[in-house]
Design an enzyme around this catalytic site. Structure first.
Site, short mmCIF file in Angstrom:
data_model
loop_
_atom_site.label_atom_id
_atom_site.label_comp_id
_atom_site.label_asym_id
_atom_site.label_seq_id
_atom_site.Cartn_x
_atom_site.Cartn_y
_atom_site.Cartn_z
N LYS A 1 34.13 -43.88 -33.71
CA LYS A 1 34.76 -43.08 -32.78
C LYS A 1 36.00 -43.54 -32.62
O LYS A 1 36.20 -44.85 -32.15
CB LYS A 1 33.98 -42.87 -31.52
N ASP B 1 28.57 -28.78 -26.67
CA ASP B 1 28.85 -29.73 -27.69
C ASP B 1 28.55 -31.25 -27.48
O ASP B 1 28.70 -32.15 -28.36
CB ASP B 1 30.47 -29.72 -28.06
N ASP C 1 27.97 -38.93 -25.69
CA ASP C 1 29.54 -38.85 -25.20
C ASP C 1 29.55 -39.09 -23.78
O ASP C 1 29.84 -38.25 -23.02
CB ASP C 1 29.94 -37.29 -25.38
N GLY D 1 43.51 -38.58 -32.68
CA GLY D 1 42.46 -39.02 -33.44
C GLY D 1 42.00 -40.44 -33.15
O GLY D 1 41.27 -41.16 -33.79
P1 AMP Z 1 34.73 -34.23 -25.45
O1 AMP Z 1 33.99 -32.76 -24.70
O2 AMP Z 1 35.25 -35.06 -24.54
O3 AMP Z 1 33.53 -34.96 -26.26
O4 AMP Z 1 35.82 -33.84 -26.66
C1 AMP Z 1 36.24 -32.52 -27.10
C2 AMP Z 1 37.05 -32.52 -28.30
O5 AMP Z 1 37.95 -33.28 -28.29
C3 AMP Z 1 36.01 -33.07 -29.49
O6 AMP Z 1 35.84 -32.47 -30.50
C4 AMP Z 1 36.83 -34.44 -29.61
O7 AMP Z 1 36.51 -34.87 -31.11
C5 AMP Z 1 38.17 -33.99 -29.47
N1 AMP Z 1 39.04 -35.41 -28.96
C6 AMP Z 1 38.84 -36.11 -28.01
N2 AMP Z 1 39.93 -36.89 -28.01
C7 AMP Z 1 40.73 -36.83 -29.16
C8 AMP Z 1 41.77 -37.43 -29.74
N3 AMP Z 1 42.32 -38.40 -29.31
N4 AMP Z 1 42.18 -36.81 -30.96
C9 AMP Z 1 41.61 -35.95 -31.49
N5 AMP Z 1 40.43 -35.07 -30.94
C10 AMP Z 1 40.14 -35.58 -29.83
MG MG Z 2 31.97 -34.45 -27.26
#
Ligand code: AMP
Ligand code: MG
Length: 475
Positions: free
Chosen positions: A108, A247, A257, A121
């Site tokens: 991650k 998700d 998460d 990312g």
């Molecule tokens: P979460 O609900 O916080 O788990 O994340 C929601 C979405 O945001 C997921 O698809 C993660 O992969 C994406 N995400 C979170 N932080 C980043 C980041 N810095 N760069 C790209 N995608 C991100």
């Molecule tokens: Mg997530």
């Protein structure tokens, strides 16, 4: 003992991932290795210590790994996104432990993917070490959870309200199958792939239900049972996940998460820490209702597999959904009986629990339960100072004492932690680590890994100058 992969996700679930390698880290260093976890997985910790900087930073793809970014959909704060997916994660593959159990190994913070949307990312050191602290605490508290195997810094600066050290977390999960993985195929009307996903999930997580007449219903029931138990455990610990989007809900029943999660200190049912949860959708007291809401989304996704007759399928699904509140309530009562040191079941237990909650508002959640042990032995001197007004407790205690049986104090001490990752301690440890001093992180990690051991400095609530505490997503 080498790191040997067996990648069933790549074999069995075409259409749910994109094959791509992590970003190469320019100057990787291993800052945390979970040796006990490595041993449990049948991996050689010395080998990992040697190779981990490369393998766990994304600099080097370990032999046998087939890195993939997973596609999934999901409801975020109630709104549906048909196309989410790993925006900053790469599943390296699966490892099989000495007991034959299969584990996902995922990086991650390992770089952009086609799912990144506007994100970079990346991840930074503080939040990745935060996931280590909280997930290790949860594991030690007996809560099903993904685990942190390692954290590596990348040598790259990442911009988050200032320059921060870039870092990657290597995380181990029973799997990364989510409610949102099912929603992904359901939203696209891909019923055959949905059926294959259901079979894969049953075989992987609920093999005892593999021969069920209606696999989708068997899966739904099994996930419901695990998730009810999980959320009841969270509630008992005062744990607030913070982003219970579909998700982020694992089919395996593990806590998944760790973003803006935190443990409640003073008991207030509406407690929220996440900066983006302005409506309190994921407040402590709402978590059971959100569990039901998320399971309804899973049921919706599975409807095409429940019965070829759509109306009948919906009726069956609704029947299941109608039963969730009672299933959850039973798990919650079991958790609370444990916390209160009660044996067996009595009709008055539900009222005893409800009335306790009304009596302890404002008092430190963790210490209140821990100090009931003294109260069970007839000594209120530790409990009383936690309260501004003890009147409601004075009325409640005799009812509880009448229900106790010998050995209650020991049961209470075994069920209620002395140490949780207190917010001010976590912040202090992460701030020092980000500045290059890992000692406070390591000391706190040791304390949260033995949560039933009374270590005074880690037991105390935040000083009055700390807070209000606010946490952030995806940092
Ligand atoms: P979460 O609900 O916080 O788990 O994340 C929601 C979405 O945001 C997921 O698809 C993660 O992969 C994406 N995400 C979170 N932080 C980043 C980041 N810095 N760069 C790209 N995608 C991100
Ligand atoms: Mg997530």
């Amino acid at each position: 003992m080498i790191l040997r992969f067996d990648n069933s996700w790549v074999r069995d679930l075409p259409g749910t991932f994109l094959r791509l390698d992590p970003d190469p880290a320019p100057s990787p260093a291993l800052v945390f290795l979970n040796r006990p976890l490595a041993v449990g997985l049948g991996l050689d910790p010395d080998l990992l210590a040697d190779k981990g900087a490369g393998w766990f930073s994304g600099a080097e793809v370990p032999p046998g790994a087939e890195p993939i970014a997973l596609a999934y959909a999901g409801h975020q704060f109630g709104g549906f996104s048909p196309s989410l997916g790993d925006g900053r994660a790469h599943l390296l593959g699966e490892v099989i432990g000495p007991d034959g159990r299969r584990w996902d190994l995922q990086l991650k913070g390992s770089g952009r993917t086609p799912f990144s949307r506007g994100g970079d990312g990346k991840a930074v050191l503080g939040p990745m070490l935060r996931e280590v602290l909280v997930s290790e605490a949860m594991a030690a508290l007996g809560v099903p959870t993904t685990r942190a195997l390692a954290v590596a810094t990348t040598g790259e600066a990442v911009w988050r309200e200032g320059r921060q050290p870039g870092a990657v977390l290597a995380r181990v999960a029973a799997s990364h199958l989510r409610v949102g993985t099912f929603q992904f195929f359901a939203a696209r009307g891909e019923t055959e792939k949905l059926a294959a996903l259901t079979a894969h999930a049953l075989a992987r997580h609920f093999p005892e239900a593999a021969g069920a007449a209606t696999p989708a219903l068997a899966l739904f029931d099994a996930v419901t049972a695990r998730q009810c138990r999980l959320i009841a455990q969270w509630m008992g610990l005062g744990f607030i996940h913070g982003v219970m989007n579909t998700d982020n809900m694992a089919i395996s029943g593990e806590t998944l998460d760790y973003g803006p999660c935190a443990f409640m200190e003073g008991f207030a049912p509406g407690t929220v820490f996440s900066s983006i949860d302005r409506q309190g959708r994921y407040a402590w007291a709402n978590q059971p209702a959100i569990l039901g809401w998320n399971l309804a989304r899973l049921a919706e996704a599975l409807v095409p597999l429940i019965d070829p007759d759509g109306e009948r399928a919906v009726a069956v699904a609704n029947d299941r959904l109608g039963g969730i509140a009672a299933l959850y309530r039973a798990e919650w009562l079991a958790v609370m009986r444990g916390k209160l040191g009660l044996l067996g079941e009595a009709a008055e237990d539900a009222a005893l629990v409800d009335d306790l909650l009304a009596a302890i508002e404002g008092a430190d959640w963790t210490l209140t339960f821990r100090r009931l042990a003294g109260a069970a032995e007839g000594d209120l001197s530790a409990l009383r100072p936690l309260f501004d007004s003890f009147a409601a407790m004075e009325a409640w205690l005799p009812r509880w004492q009448a229900r106790l049986s010998p050995g209650a104090a020991a049961r209470i001490r075994a069920a209620n932690p002395a140490v949780i990752p207190r917010n001010h301690r976590v912040e202090e440890a992460l701030e020092a680590a980000t500045a290059g001093d890992l000692a406070p992180f390591e000391a706190l990690l040791q304390a949260v890994r033995e949560p039933f051991v009374e270590r005074e400095p880690y037991m105390l609530p935040a000083p009055s100058g700390f807070g209000p505490y606010v946490t952030f997503c995806g940092t």
